[in-house]
Design a protein around this motif. Sequence first.
Motif, PDB file in Angstrom:
ATOM      1  N   ILE A 199       0.759  -1.022   0.214  1.00  0.00           N
ATOM      2  CA  ILE A 199       0.747  -0.156  -0.463  1.00  0.00           C
ATOM      3  C   ILE A 199       0.561   1.650  -0.202  1.00  0.00           C
ATOM      4  N   LEU A 200       2.231   1.673   0.674  1.00  0.00           N
ATOM      5  CA  LEU A 200       2.740   2.466   0.505  1.00  0.00           C
ATOM      6  C   LEU A 200       3.425   3.204   0.226  1.00  0.00           C
ATOM      7  N   GLN A 201       4.040   1.971  -1.500  1.00  0.00           N
ATOM      8  CA  GLN A 201       4.556   1.520  -2.481  1.00  0.00           C
ATOM      9  C   GLN A 201       3.582   2.663  -3.612  1.00  0.00           C
ATOM     10  N   ASN A 202       2.629   2.663  -3.081  1.00  0.00           N
ATOM     11  CA  ASN A 202       0.996   3.680  -4.114  1.00  0.00           C
ATOM     12  C   ASN A 202       0.909   4.258  -3.868  1.00  0.00           C
ATOM     13  N   MET A 203       1.420   4.542  -2.004  1.00  0.00           N
ATOM     14  CA  MET A 203       1.315   6.780  -1.767  1.00  0.00           C
ATOM     15  C   MET A 203       2.550   7.370  -2.910  1.00  0.00           C
ATOM     16  N   LYS A 204       2.150   8.751  -2.850  1.00  0.00           N
ATOM     17  CA  LYS A 204       3.287   9.571  -2.871  1.00  0.00           C
ATOM     18  C   LYS A 204       3.552  10.391  -1.633  1.00  0.00           C
TER      19      LYS A 204
END
Length: 641
Positions: free
Chosen positions: A79-84
């Motif tokens: 999930i964190l990888q998909n957050m700016k």
Amino acid sequence: MMNKKYSNLLVYALGFGMILNFQTIANAKDIKDKDKKVIEAEKILPEALDANKDKVYDQSLTVKSIDISGNHLVKNDFILQNMKTKVGEYFNRDEIQDDLKNIYNIGYFTDKIKAVPEATPEGIKLKVVVEENSPVTGINVSGNKMVSTEDIMKIFNKHTGMPQNITELNKSVSELEKLYSDKGYLLARVSRIADDPDGMINVEVNEGTIDEISIKGNVKTKDYVIKRNILTSPGTIYNENVLKQDLARIYGTQAFSDVRRVITPSTKNPEKYNLAIEVDEKKSGSISLGGGLDTATGLFGTVGYYENNFLGRGQKISASVMTGSGVITADKDTKRHGNFQLEFNFVEPRLKGSLNTLDAGIFVRDYPSFHVPLSVERRIGTELNLSRPIKNIPNLVSSLSMGVENISIKEGDYSRIKEAFHDKGYNIKRRAEELRGGTYLSLGPSLAYDTRNSLSNTTTGWYISTEAKENFKLSGTAGSYADASFKIRKYLPVGKESTLMLSGKVGSNIAGKMPDFASFRLGGASSIRGFGEGDVGVGQGLLLGSAEYRTPIPFMDKITKIGFFRDMRLAAFFDAGRVYNGYFSNAIFDKPEFGVSAGGGLRINMPGVGPIKIDYGMPLSALKGGMSRKGKWTVDFGDRF
């Protein structure tokens, strides 16, 4: 000052949320209609901000931590990888909104996604709350016949144990349809994909069944002539690769100038398809008048008739007469004698509606012999050849031939023969051994494997054949005998338009003793160029190999756009071979029984005639009896062997 700022942040802190309409699983058709995204990112309505939200945003504050909650199957790191938004960066409300969109677009979560910032003296603690879609408990596949369930499960198994994901399911649908397409099943599609309450995903495949087949455009040709060349039939799954072979067989009848296929949905059953084969007929009969120059025939003239669609039944008939002046480059062992040939052929490509092809012929041939020195050879006979493709092995054809032939060998120049026998110390009575002939019944099987991309200008593929023939004497002075041969050719593309051809041939007597007229011979346009016809020798066995490089004539494509000239090829070649168990005529006429040559030439694809080879070869091996080592020109028709 810090405490006052901190208290203001607590007052105006925001809760971020998302208001969405969500449809868990749509059928495959709906998925495609919406670009395989049931819910687009634009539909997200970030309306959770209150009227005081602008007072919360302060660039001087940074994100202290990001806490993910509500996920059970999807890992935090993913999930964190998909957050700016990253820890340590400035807090940005617009960026948080984009992050919520990105998290939703991953596909594993419902619309109940929210971000809750909490202000502290050290920075913003960001809490992201998600709710996962219902987990996939298994995959059920139906409708597949041409692709195994095991292969399909390799594509869809990754979904089991994870939350339902429309985006990833659509990727798997595309992957499955590509798998079908790569195998030639271009009409196959996933017709429905849906979930059960227990989390089972149902994948239904429509592989593309043919409902009806129709023939259009034929006027003279009977429908059954076209249909019998089509392996695709109503009720079968459409395969582009199979249909291409069907169209090639139809085109190969030479009755049509163009063959096309049109596919439309069935009017009776929208889940099936109708296949139409459209043809453009061409004039099938022709009368030919011609002439030319050939190494073995000399100056010659021909007249012939050819019909490749007799009575619209796809049958072929041909008749031809050829007369020639005789061998141009007649050596001391070849009689200069006129050449006469009369031939009639009939071909039934689908005997009694089966896959068997019947080829029947009658012939009369009278010409100077290249097997028996200074003699004239006459052959009168008939031959039937029955061939059939091997169903489970593409490009392999089996054949069985049977024929009756009378062969007579007549003396051509007795005085020269008598002199040659005397000079070499042979008794002239042995001449009768060379002149033996008779009437024979021949019977033999053969196999041919052919993957050439063209018969007239081959650039790639294999041609391999093997045959054996038993010849039973019915009358005459020579005995029964049997022989066998094996031929192989490999065409290798070099660059875009050049070709390297490697070829080999092995032949041997396998029973009885082959009469002189049936011997294997080497030398000439179809074996070792640079030597006269039969000048290397004759024997009861042979071994022959060749290499030939063909390339377009430089700058011809710049000079003209006429296909006839652009299809011409320059050639460079190397030939080598040997005969075994040679006949005594080799010693009488100083034939070395072994030859090597090299040279070059021109390849012309003559319309209505086929390939013509014009070569100049130079002998490289030692010659006997003072034979000339000068090169020789040869002219020949057709491909090697």
